[in-house]
Design a protein around this motif. Sequence first.
Motif, PDB file in Angstrom:
ATOM      1  N   PHE A  24      42.176 -25.328  -0.673  1.00 57.23           N
ATOM      2  CA  PHE A  24      40.949 -25.156  -1.446  1.00 57.23           C
ATOM      3  C   PHE A  24      39.727 -25.042  -0.539  1.00 57.23           C
ATOM      4  O   PHE A  24      38.931 -24.104  -0.674  1.00 57.23           O
ATOM      5  CB  PHE A  24      40.771 -26.321  -2.425  1.00 57.23           C
ATOM      6  CG  PHE A  24      39.527 -26.205  -3.249  1.00 57.23           C
ATOM      7  CD1 PHE A  24      39.514 -25.442  -4.405  1.00 57.23           C
ATOM      8  CD2 PHE A  24      38.354 -26.845  -2.871  1.00 57.23           C
ATOM      9  CE1 PHE A  24      38.365 -25.311  -5.165  1.00 57.23           C
ATOM     10  CE2 PHE A  24      37.206 -26.726  -3.612  1.00 57.23           C
ATOM     11  CZ  PHE A  24      37.211 -25.957  -4.767  1.00 57.23           C
ATOM     12  N   PHE A  25      39.567 -25.965   0.387  1.00 55.23           N
ATOM     13  CA  PHE A  25      38.357 -25.960   1.206  1.00 55.23           C
ATOM     14  C   PHE A  25      38.381 -24.865   2.266  1.00 55.23           C
ATOM     15  O   PHE A  25      37.319 -24.358   2.645  1.00 55.23           O
ATOM     16  CB  PHE A  25      38.116 -27.340   1.814  1.00 55.23           C
ATOM     17  CG  PHE A  25      37.533 -28.305   0.822  1.00 55.23           C
ATOM     18  CD1 PHE A  25      36.172 -28.317   0.555  1.00 55.23           C
ATOM     19  CD2 PHE A  25      38.339 -29.180   0.118  1.00 55.23           C
ATOM     20  CE1 PHE A  25      35.626 -29.181  -0.374  1.00 55.23           C
ATOM     21  CE2 PHE A  25      37.809 -30.046  -0.821  1.00 55.23           C
ATOM     22  CZ  PHE A  25      36.439 -30.051  -1.070  1.00 55.23           C
ATOM     23  N   ASN A  26      39.557 -24.470   2.728  1.00 57.19           N
ATOM     24  CA  ASN A  26      39.625 -23.320   3.633  1.00 57.19           C
ATOM     25  C   ASN A  26      39.182 -22.048   2.924  1.00 57.19           C
ATOM     26  O   ASN A  26      38.472 -21.214   3.497  1.00 57.19           O
ATOM     27  CB  ASN A  26      41.048 -23.152   4.176  1.00 57.19           C
ATOM     28  CG  ASN A  26      41.386 -24.165   5.245  1.00 57.19           C
ATOM     29  OD1 ASN A  26      40.508 -24.784   5.836  1.00 57.19           O
ATOM     30  ND2 ASN A  26      42.672 -24.368   5.489  1.00 57.19           N
ATOM     31  N   LYS A  27      39.586 -21.901   1.671  1.00 58.72           N
ATOM     32  CA  LYS A  27      39.220 -20.696   0.927  1.00 58.72           C
ATOM     33  C   LYS A  27      37.779 -20.751   0.422  1.00 58.72           C
ATOM     34  O   LYS A  27      37.147 -19.709   0.247  1.00 58.72           O
ATOM     35  CB  LYS A  27      40.204 -20.476  -0.221  1.00 58.72           C
ATOM     36  CG  LYS A  27      41.581 -20.073   0.297  1.00 58.72           C
ATOM     37  CD  LYS A  27      42.585 -19.839  -0.813  1.00 58.72           C
ATOM     38  CE  LYS A  27      43.924 -19.424  -0.210  1.00 58.72           C
ATOM     39  NZ  LYS A  27      44.932 -19.132  -1.238  1.00 58.72           N
ATOM     40  N   LEU A  28      37.281 -21.951   0.193  1.00 59.78           N
ATOM     41  CA  LEU A  28      35.862 -22.083  -0.124  1.00 59.78           C
ATOM     42  C   LEU A  28      35.024 -21.567   1.037  1.00 59.78           C
ATOM     43  O   LEU A  28      33.998 -20.903   0.844  1.00 59.78           O
ATOM     44  CB  LEU A  28      35.524 -23.544  -0.427  1.00 59.78           C
ATOM     45  CG  LEU A  28      34.132 -23.833  -0.961  1.00 59.78           C
ATOM     46  CD1 LEU A  28      33.897 -23.137  -2.295  1.00 59.78           C
ATOM     47  CD2 LEU A  28      33.912 -25.338  -1.088  1.00 59.78           C
ATOM     48  N   ASN A  29      35.470 -21.856   2.262  1.00 61.45           N
ATOM     49  CA  ASN A  29      34.924 -21.241   3.481  1.00 61.45           C
ATOM     50  C   ASN A  29      33.396 -21.364   3.551  1.00 61.45           C
ATOM     51  O   ASN A  29      32.675 -20.384   3.707  1.00 61.45           O
ATOM     52  CB  ASN A  29      35.338 -19.768   3.555  1.00 61.45           C
ATOM     53  CG  ASN A  29      35.031 -19.138   4.906  1.00 61.45           C
ATOM     54  OD1 ASN A  29      34.995 -19.831   5.924  1.00 61.45           O
ATOM     55  ND2 ASN A  29      34.803 -17.830   4.925  1.00 61.45           N
ATOM     56  N   ILE A 133      26.822 -25.237  -5.273  1.00 57.18           N
ATOM     57  CA  ILE A 133      28.174 -24.686  -5.231  1.00 57.18           C
ATOM     58  C   ILE A 133      28.865 -25.031  -6.549  1.00 57.18           C
ATOM     59  O   ILE A 133      29.071 -26.201  -6.854  1.00 57.18           O
ATOM     60  CB  ILE A 133      28.959 -25.250  -4.038  1.00 57.18           C
ATOM     61  CG1 ILE A 133      28.231 -24.919  -2.729  1.00 57.18           C
ATOM     62  CG2 ILE A 133      30.385 -24.698  -4.021  1.00 57.18           C
ATOM     63  CD1 ILE A 133      28.782 -25.638  -1.523  1.00 57.18           C
ATOM     64  N   ILE A 134      29.192 -24.005  -7.312  1.00 55.67           N
ATOM     65  CA  ILE A 134      29.778 -24.206  -8.638  1.00 55.67           C
ATOM     66  C   ILE A 134      31.165 -23.577  -8.653  1.00 55.67           C
ATOM     67  O   ILE A 134      31.319 -22.372  -8.402  1.00 55.67           O
ATOM     68  CB  ILE A 134      28.890 -23.590  -9.727  1.00 55.67           C
ATOM     69  CG1 ILE A 134      27.493 -24.233  -9.670  1.00 55.67           C
ATOM     70  CG2 ILE A 134      29.521 -23.788 -11.107  1.00 55.67           C
ATOM     71  CD1 ILE A 134      26.467 -23.525 -10.507  1.00 55.67           C
ATOM     72  N   VAL A 135      32.154 -24.396  -8.929  1.00 53.79           N
ATOM     73  CA  VAL A 135      33.559 -23.969  -8.929  1.00 53.79           C
ATOM     74  C   VAL A 135      34.108 -24.157 -10.339  1.00 53.79           C
ATOM     75  O   VAL A 135      34.016 -25.251 -10.904  1.00 53.79           O
ATOM     76  CB  VAL A 135      34.395 -24.799  -7.938  1.00 53.79           C
ATOM     77  CG1 VAL A 135      35.836 -24.327  -7.934  1.00 53.79           C
ATOM     78  CG2 VAL A 135      33.788 -24.762  -6.535  1.00 53.79           C
ATOM     79  N   GLU A 136      34.669 -23.094 -10.900  1.00 54.28           N
ATOM     80  CA  GLU A 136      35.251 -23.170 -12.241  1.00 54.28           C
ATOM     81  C   GLU A 136      36.593 -22.447 -12.270  1.00 54.28           C
ATOM     82  O   GLU A 136      36.725 -21.343 -11.744  1.00 54.28           O
ATOM     83  CB  GLU A 136      34.321 -22.525 -13.268  1.00 54.28           C
ATOM     84  CG  GLU A 136      33.165 -23.407 -13.701  1.00 54.28           C
ATOM     85  CD  GLU A 136      33.602 -24.588 -14.562  1.00 54.28           C
ATOM     86  OE1 GLU A 136      34.408 -24.386 -15.509  1.00 54.28           O
ATOM     87  OE2 GLU A 136      33.154 -25.713 -14.286  1.00 54.28           O
ATOM     88  N   GLY A 137      37.577 -23.093 -12.901  1.00 55.78           N
ATOM     89  CA  GLY A 137      38.854 -22.445 -13.111  1.00 55.78           C
ATOM     90  C   GLY A 137      38.696 -21.222 -14.004  1.00 55.78           C
ATOM     91  O   GLY A 137      37.876 -21.208 -14.929  1.00 55.78           O
ATOM     92  N   ASN A 212      36.766 -19.161  -9.901  1.00 58.34           N
ATOM     93  CA  ASN A 212      35.494 -18.462  -9.803  1.00 58.34           C
ATOM     94  C   ASN A 212      34.523 -19.404  -9.103  1.00 58.34           C
ATOM     95  O   ASN A 212      34.333 -20.545  -9.533  1.00 58.34           O
ATOM     96  CB  ASN A 212      34.949 -18.130 -11.195  1.00 58.34           C
ATOM     97  CG  ASN A 212      35.903 -17.264 -12.005  1.00 58.34           C
ATOM     98  OD1 ASN A 212      36.484 -16.334 -11.495  1.00 58.34           O
ATOM     99  ND2 ASN A 212      36.057 -17.600 -13.284  1.00 58.34           N
ATOM    100  N   VAL A 213      33.911 -18.928  -8.044  1.00 51.20           N
ATOM    101  CA  VAL A 213      33.003 -19.753  -7.259  1.00 51.20           C
ATOM    102  C   VAL A 213      31.674 -19.028  -7.094  1.00 51.20           C
ATOM    103  O   VAL A 213      31.643 -17.851  -6.722  1.00 51.20           O
ATOM    104  CB  VAL A 213      33.592 -20.076  -5.861  1.00 51.20           C
ATOM    105  CG1 VAL A 213      32.627 -20.949  -5.077  1.00 51.20           C
ATOM    106  CG2 VAL A 213      34.952 -20.741  -5.990  1.00 51.20           C
ATOM    107  N   ALA A 214      30.596 -19.730  -7.348  1.00 52.21           N
ATOM    108  CA  ALA A 214      29.259 -19.232  -7.063  1.00 52.21           C
ATOM    109  C   ALA A 214      28.620 -20.131  -6.033  1.00 52.21           C
ATOM    110  O   ALA A 214      28.584 -21.358  -6.208  1.00 52.21           O
ATOM    111  CB  ALA A 214      28.415 -19.174  -8.327  1.00 52.21           C
ATOM    112  N   ILE A 215      28.147 -19.540  -4.956  1.00 51.00           N
ATOM    113  CA  ILE A 215      27.415 -20.280  -3.923  1.00 51.00           C
ATOM    114  C   ILE A 215      25.991 -19.760  -3.936  1.00 51.00           C
ATOM    115  O   ILE A 215      25.735 -18.603  -3.630  1.00 51.00           O
ATOM    116  CB  ILE A 215      28.069 -20.105  -2.545  1.00 51.00           C
ATOM    117  CG1 ILE A 215      29.500 -20.663  -2.568  1.00 51.00           C
ATOM    118  CG2 ILE A 215      27.238 -20.818  -1.465  1.00 51.00           C
ATOM    119  CD1 ILE A 215      30.274 -20.454  -1.287  1.00 51.00           C
ATOM    120  N   ILE A 216      25.074 -20.622  -4.312  1.00 53.69           N
ATOM    121  CA  ILE A 216      23.690 -20.224  -4.546  1.00 53.69           C
ATOM    122  C   ILE A 216      22.780 -20.874  -3.521  1.00 53.69           C
ATOM    123  O   ILE A 216      22.811 -22.108  -3.350  1.00 53.69           O
ATOM    124  CB  ILE A 216      23.235 -20.644  -5.961  1.00 53.69           C
ATOM    125  CG1 ILE A 216      24.141 -20.004  -7.025  1.00 53.69           C
ATOM    126  CG2 ILE A 216      21.782 -20.270  -6.202  1.00 53.69           C
ATOM    127  CD1 ILE A 216      24.954 -20.989  -7.804  1.00 53.69           C
TER     128      ILE A 216
END
Length: 219
Positions: A24-29, A133-137, A212-216
């Motif tokens: 998870f955290f590797n792909k969050l990158n 950082i917003i992470v949603e399935g 789905n990830v949004a990094i703002i």
Amino acid sequence: MVQTYGFIQLIMAIQGYGQYKDDFFNKLNFSFRQNSTLLDVGCGDGTDGKVFIREYGLKCFGFDLYKHENIQNAGLRYSRGSIYSNPFKNRQFDYVYSHDVLHHVDEPKQRRSMHIKALKEMRFACNKGGHIIIVEGNRYNPLFYPHMVKMHKHEHFTQKYFCALIEEIFAKDRVEYRFFEAHLYPFPFLFIFKIYETIMECFSPKQFLAYNVAIIKRA
């Protein structure tokens, strides 16, 4: 025999946690700045908070509606509360983070107006120049839909709805999206599921990927 089985289950759980955390955290990158502050919105049992503290050296704060029995072991500063009654409302953070929380904030009604209000509260909690950082399935992911949506009744958002919310609230900010596959797999079948994951990420339309990830970056 029972004791042996319990020990094996414990080892598998530890291995599974390591696999999921790394994936998870590797792909969050995302590169976190050490010694920065992070607010974990809906922190649950503090699993992600442990990673932020141990792996990234962050000062982690968290809140949730319910106090999990293991939260004291996570190492973060915890207080009971909700996104609509943030117990840390008198301070702002370098990072504001939520993981599979947004689709729970207005259950069972799932009103768009309340999702928008929650996102505005997250933005307000973040320092200018900081990151949200917003992470949603993803609702229609092939693993999430039968398991989480149908069996466990999680009202995960579609990717289209998720992106529309983000673009409405963070129109003045810099937004980056990421879409990837990551799950906590049964450890004995990890190799098989990794093949599935590779196929999904190489060939599936992004609308079906697990997260789905949004990094703002807040203006």
